[in-house]
Design an enzyme around this catalytic site. Structure first.
Site, PDB file in Angstrom:
ATOM      1  CB  SER A   1      -0.921   0.016   1.221  1.00  0.00           C
ATOM      2  OG  SER A   1      -1.671  -1.172   1.289  1.00  0.00           O
TER       3      SER A   1
HETATM    4  N1  SAH Z   1      -0.407  -5.145   4.178  1.00  0.00           N
HETATM    5  C1  SAH Z   1       0.337  -5.430   2.962  1.00  0.00           C
HETATM    6  C2  SAH Z   1      -0.422  -5.076   1.693  1.00  0.00           C
HETATM    7  C3  SAH Z   1      -1.533  -5.986   1.489  1.00  0.00           C
HETATM    8  S1  SAH Z   1      -2.153  -6.194  -0.144  1.00  0.00           S
HETATM    9  C4  SAH Z   1       1.707  -4.809   2.975  1.00  0.00           C
HETATM   10  O1  SAH Z   1       2.082  -4.167   3.969  1.00  0.00           O
HETATM   11  O2  SAH Z   1       2.442  -5.017   2.004  1.00  0.00           O
HETATM   12  C5  SAH Z   1      -3.431  -7.328   0.316  1.00  0.00           C
HETATM   13  C6  SAH Z   1      -2.964  -8.723   0.602  1.00  0.00           C
HETATM   14  O3  SAH Z   1      -4.095  -9.444   1.102  1.00  0.00           O
HETATM   15  C7  SAH Z   1      -2.465  -9.494  -0.609  1.00  0.00           C
HETATM   16  O4  SAH Z   1      -1.185  -9.978  -0.372  1.00  0.00           O
HETATM   17  C8  SAH Z   1      -3.475 -10.626  -0.755  1.00  0.00           C
HETATM   18  O5  SAH Z   1      -2.908 -11.825  -1.241  1.00  0.00           O
HETATM   19  C9  SAH Z   1      -3.973 -10.776   0.669  1.00  0.00           C
HETATM   20  N2  SAH Z   1      -5.279 -11.432   0.833  1.00  0.00           N
HETATM   21  C10 SAH Z   1      -6.370 -11.372   0.038  1.00  0.00           C
HETATM   22  N3  SAH Z   1      -7.372 -12.111   0.549  1.00  0.00           N
HETATM   23  C11 SAH Z   1      -6.907 -12.646   1.713  1.00  0.00           C
HETATM   24  C12 SAH Z   1      -7.471 -13.506   2.707  1.00  0.00           C
HETATM   25  N4  SAH Z   1      -8.718 -13.961   2.618  1.00  0.00           N
HETATM   26  N5  SAH Z   1      -6.687 -13.862   3.760  1.00  0.00           N
HETATM   27  C13 SAH Z   1      -5.415 -13.407   3.860  1.00  0.00           C
HETATM   28  N6  SAH Z   1      -4.839 -12.595   2.956  1.00  0.00           N
HETATM   29  C14 SAH Z   1      -5.573 -12.214   1.896  1.00  0.00           C
END
Ligand code: SAH
Length: 210
Positions: free
Chosen positions: A56
């Site tokens: 993000s």
């Molecule tokens: N917090 C992260 C950015 C997250 S992007 C950072 O600091 O880099 C969102 C992430 O959520 C992605 O990696 C995606 O694979 C994950 N995601 C999507 N659905 C999910 C779920 N049901 N459980 C866990 N992770 C999930």
């Protein structure tokens, strides 16, 4: 570059929490991005990581983290580990007596995050390969929960795993635009506040978009 962001936040008047600013200075964001984007590590926009996901935008991460009101020694759940950067910031804020559990549904990102957290010498984060839309039952209850993917609703399952007095930060809405909600769980019920509109990658899994 890091200084530019700090100066920007100061001039706009966002991000006042001194401990958070120290945590931002301490964590090397460049250790959480792909090699091809190293020069852009401190650009104020999201960057691609593996599997078409993104780390993000720094301002978004800071706004969400400040709203989470993290205190030392707390136990935190993150849904959506991605690069591991958000979890790393949280780990500094909870300190050595606290613990961050972070869930990631995509195996390649679990490995990526673990590698990045190791490289940044972060110890009190556990990365769990699971569908985080169901929370993480095993370590409940949590003092704070943060969701970093777009959710269709403010997931009741997560609220059920939150302590009374706890805070949930979650972007809720459609696939294209979400309202960032700050939900405080009190003895009397839930207090909701809006932090504005954002855009995240979709939350997958049972309580996500499938
Ligand atoms: N917090 C992260 C950015 C997250 S992007 C950072 O600091 O880099 C969102 C992430 O959520 C992605 O990696 C995606 O694979 C994950 N995601 C999507 N659905 C999910 C779920 N049901 N459980 C866990 N992770 C999930």
């Amino acid at each position: 570059m890091k200084d530019n962001l700090l100066a920007h936040w100061q001039s706009v008047g966002v991000i006042k929490d001194k401990r958070l600013i120290e945590a931002f200075k301490k964590i090397p964001r460049e250790k959480f991005i792909l090699e091809g984007y190293l020069k852009e590590a401190y650009g104020d926009y999201p960057l691609p990581i593996l599997e078409e996901q993104t780390i993000s935008q720094p301002t978004t991460v800071m706004i969400m983290t400040e709203a989470l009101e993290v205190k030392e020694g707390q136990k935190i759940l993150e849904v959506g580990t991605g690069s591991g950067y958000q979890a790393a910031l949280l780990s500094v804020l909870v300190g050595p007596k606290g613990k961050v559990f972070t869930t990631e549904i995509r195996k390649r990102l679990v490995d990526f995050a673990k590698q990045n957290l190791n490289a940044a010498d972060i110890k009190n984060v556990e990365v769990i390969h699971t569908d985080g839309s169901k929370g993480y039952e095993k370590e409940k209850p949590y003092d704070r929960i943060i969701v970093t993917a777009a959710a269709p609703t403010a997931l009741d399952t997560l609220l059920g795993q939150l302590n009374v007095g706890g805070i949930l930060i979650i972007p809720v809405g459609s696939l294209y635009s979400q309202e960032m909600l700050k939900i405080r769980k009190t003895e009397k019920g839930l207090e909701k506040e809006s932090l504005g509109m954002f855009r995240f990658v979709p939350l997958r899994g049972e309580h996500g978009w499938g």
